[in-house]
Design an enzyme around this catalytic site. Structure first.
Site, PDB file in Angstrom:
ATOM      1  N   ARG A  66       0.803  -1.195   0.045  1.00  0.00           N
ATOM      2  CA  ARG A  66       0.026  -0.154  -0.157  1.00  0.00           C
ATOM      3  C   ARG A  66       0.967   1.263  -0.004  1.00  0.00           C
ATOM      4  O   ARG A  66       1.311   1.599   0.997  1.00  0.00           O
ATOM      5  CB  ARG A  66      -0.758   0.035   1.259  1.00  0.00           C
ATOM      6  CG  ARG A  66      -1.737  -1.330   1.343  1.00  0.00           C
ATOM      7  CD  ARG A  66      -2.601  -1.109   2.546  1.00  0.00           C
ATOM      8  NE  ARG A  66      -3.326  -2.368   2.713  1.00  0.00           N
ATOM      9  CZ  ARG A  66      -4.031  -2.555   4.080  1.00  0.00           C
ATOM     10  NH1 ARG A  66      -3.744  -1.916   4.963  1.00  0.00           N
ATOM     11  NH2 ARG A  66      -4.801  -3.675   4.046  1.00  0.00           N
ATOM     12  N   ASP A  84       1.441   5.194   0.195  1.00  0.00           N
ATOM     13  CA  ASP A  84       0.811   6.283   0.591  1.00  0.00           C
ATOM     14  C   ASP A  84       0.509   7.486  -0.467  1.00  0.00           C
ATOM     15  O   ASP A  84       1.077   7.425  -1.408  1.00  0.00           O
ATOM     16  CB  ASP A  84       1.596   7.072   1.549  1.00  0.00           C
ATOM     17  CG  ASP A  84       1.770   6.344   2.755  1.00  0.00           C
ATOM     18  OD1 ASP A  84       0.459   5.620   3.177  1.00  0.00           O
ATOM     19  OD2 ASP A  84       2.778   6.145   3.471  1.00  0.00           O
ATOM     20  N   ARG A 122      10.450   6.262   4.482  1.00  0.00           N
ATOM     21  CA  ARG A 122      10.379   7.666   4.779  1.00  0.00           C
ATOM     22  C   ARG A 122      11.123   8.033   6.175  1.00  0.00           C
ATOM     23  O   ARG A 122      11.507   8.965   6.178  1.00  0.00           O
ATOM     24  CB  ARG A 122       8.998   8.261   4.500  1.00  0.00           C
ATOM     25  CG  ARG A 122       8.511   8.202   2.906  1.00  0.00           C
ATOM     26  CD  ARG A 122       7.190   8.067   2.785  1.00  0.00           C
ATOM     27  NE  ARG A 122       6.529   9.500   3.374  1.00  0.00           N
ATOM     28  CZ  ARG A 122       5.427   9.797   3.625  1.00  0.00           C
ATOM     29  NH1 ARG A 122       4.512   8.801   3.161  1.00  0.00           N
ATOM     30  NH2 ARG A 122       5.074  10.877   4.012  1.00  0.00           N
TER      31      ARG A 122
END
Lengths: 246, 246
Positions: free
Chosen positions: B50, B52, B198
């Site tokens: 998934r 973002d 990240r």
């Protein structure tokens, strides 16, 4: 007055081209608005070359005069501040002599043309490459491109609207290299005719797809007739990479 | 039923992320709409990971089942036809066994994080890189990154919303390389926690800017506390590059 040289990167997609026009936003117009906001008065900005609508730049050059010397880094940062909403960025600002002219002092121009040669269309590079789904032969394109290198009358590769006095130009380099699904055409000359790079690329794609051989490119060059060469490649693959000065 | 594996490139900028959600357009939703248009009935599409909102993919993988076997190239071309207005492209469609699952069969994931480290903002790569105007030391970032490679409890680098059962992961590779103004961080692991890449990049930027050294990264890892590590790098620099299967 202090003259500044700007080196500029831009995404040409939303613009009518470099040159200020009545029918839409131009790169020149955006930069002139930024300069006016910085200086508090209208000031003309002169570019090295007029890129068409949709054509990009990695290193367009322009110059302008402002009444005071504010420091080159301040000029760059201030213009980038006023340009922050536009896909235009000032890579460098340099103080230059008053006899420097972005267009008339230039002694070399370098272009890149990007072709995405794969069946699936581009997702990340939309409007940044010419998508050509059928496989083409980049080595054949490179070989045929060498026919165009040198001093020639490029009438066959010149837009009918081209305002250059002479169709004779010296093409210093025209290379075609494949890297995976991407084909990169690089071209270098002192100057180019209007649409010359896109018309050469469109013609070389006929070679890449097997429709033409090098002899056909030679014949089209010798015909000195725009109708004798291939079509104009679309603007979205073209980048003005660099402008050389003495 | 015939199961197809899709390899997908997309620009995540206009989407709420991979996953279908009520609050906006998703990549999964766009692809499901294309599959439904092709098959004439609603069909679920399952992704490997998934991503973002704002995160891109060069090689996301997904699978779905359709009632008939129409040929892999037909599936790819038909979906690209229905996706033609979206910045999403199907790079490949392949028939796979019915025990293939895009998420659960995956044995490796590869991410790229692009940082534009120059004072002028990006014009051509807007929304495609993290723009960091102050000069950072990529070699120091690479050295500190090696602290994170291996088997670790990555609680400090995990989003507080992360739903993974265990915070222990094996990071196979974390490399930081500068190429001109661009710094590229590449990460490989069997799987990652939510926001792990990240959060690692945001922490390494503290090292690159001289605020932290490798010992601080080590201490933040050992703290097993999200508040002990650096900030979450923005989504626009992140690309899901590849998903590996046995």
């Amino acid at each position: 007055m202090t003259r500044y040289k700007l080196t500029i990167e831009y995404d040409g997609t939303p613009y009518v081209g470099w040159q200020r026009q009545d029918n839409g936003r131009s790169v020149q117009g955006e930069i002139e608005a930024a300069v006016a906001a910085f200086c508090g008065q209208p000031i003309n900005v002169y570019g090295a070359g007029r890129t068409d609508s949709g054509v990009h730049a990695l290193g367009q050059v322009a110059h302008f005069d402002i009444p005071r010397d504010t420091g080159a880094d301040t000029v760059r940062d201030a213009l980038n501040h006023y340009l922050r909403k536009a896909p235009i960025t000032i890579l460098d600002a340099d103080r230059v002599d008053e006899d420097f002219h972005a267009r008339f002092s230039a002694v070399g121009r370098h272009y890149l043309y990007r072709i995405l040669n794969r069946r699936p269309p581009p997702a990340l590079d939309r409007d940044k490459v010419w998508w050509h789904p059928k496989k083409v032969d980049a080595e054949a394109m490179h070989a045929a491109a060498q026919v165009l290198v040198g001093d020639h009358d490029f009438t066959s590769f010149r837009a009918t609207s081209c305002q250059s006095k002479s169709p004779v130009k010296t093409l210093d380099r025209l290379d075609v290299v494949r890297n995976g699904a991407e084909i990169r055409v690089t071209a270098a000359a002192r100057s180019f005719l209007h649409h010359q790079v896109r018309n050469m690329v469109g013609t070389l794609m006929w070679v890449g797809s097997g429709k033409w051989g090098p002899a056909d490119v030679q014949a089209s060059l010798e015909a000195r007739d725009r109708a004798a060469a291939g079509p104009t490649a679309p603007p979205e693959g073209l980048y003005l990479v660099q402008v050389d000065y003495p």
